[in-house]
Design a protein around this motif. Structure first.
Motif: not given
Length: 227
Positions: A175-182, A192-193, A202-208, A214-226
């Protein structure tokens, strides 16, 4: 004064109920036995009735919660230490299908009919009893199934395929909030993020809406539907 009195009782009762719950331990709903279910109802009733009864003091509320909590904790300790007590209070698993044959006596003992058995099997993606070698009715009411060999999904070993490492997906954004601990636990930083998000347009985390790594597949990103 009545509102203040009720507020104080509710706050103290809430804190006491939280402490009792933590002492007893956390369980999923599916893991709750009939005894746990009844105990939880009684615990809630003790607090609810006591709060709105003007003749009962806050001390009586706390004492009732504490005593019931200690009784529940004692039962939990007994069930962990003694198998007979555990079987009496929590029940024992029952083999309702053995070597492909339905055990009618076990069905009757557990007050289970054939339609209910089929319902439980379908929840395990088993749509025909002929596929089942063993079926065990667990004490929480769920069923565990061991299929006959010809209905089992083949494994890599069966197909003689080489083993591949398995990686756990880690959630980075919700919901647009980065879990920095993870993020930091995986060895990454903010720069890097941001680069990873830009690769997905995507320009900023707030839009995600959601993002995971996942180490073998990289990032999986779902943006907000505008809209």
């Amino acid at each position: 004064m009545d509102l203040i009195h009720t507020s104080i009782e509710l706050i103290l009762g809430f804190i006491a109920l939280l402490i009792v719950t933590k002492l007893i331990g956390n369980r999923q709903i599916s893991q709750i036995t009939p005894f746990d279910f009844i105990s939880a109802i009684v615990l809630g009733e003790l607090l609810g009735n006591a709060i709105y009864d003007r003749e009962i003091s806050i001390f009586h509320i706390l004492y009732a919660l504490f005593l019931w909590g200690m009784l529940m904790l004692t039962v939990e300790m007994l069930t962990q230490k003694y198998l007979k007590v555990r079987g009496f209070l929590e029940g024992n698993p029952s083999i309702v299908i053995r070597k492909g044959v339905i055990d009618r006596d076990e069905l009757k003992k557990n007050r289970l009919d054939i339609n209910e058995l089929q319902n439980l099997l379908r929840q395990k993606d088993v749509f025909s009893i002929r596929e089942v070698e063993y079926a065990i009715l667990e004490s929480d009411g769920k069923i565990s199934v061991l299929k006959k060999s010809k209905y089992m999904v083949p494994t890599n070993e069966d197909l003689k395929l080489s083993e591949k490492p398995v990686y756990l997906p880690v959630t980075f954004i919700i919901d647009g909030e980065v879990l920095w601990d993870n993020v930091k636990a995986c060895g990454f930083e903010e720069e890097w993020l941001i680069k990873q998000l830009k690769r997905h347009g995507i320009d900023k985390p707030e839009d995600v809406f959601y993002a995971e790594w996942k180490e073998d597949e990289g990032m999986y990103v779902l943006p907000f539907e505008h809209k």
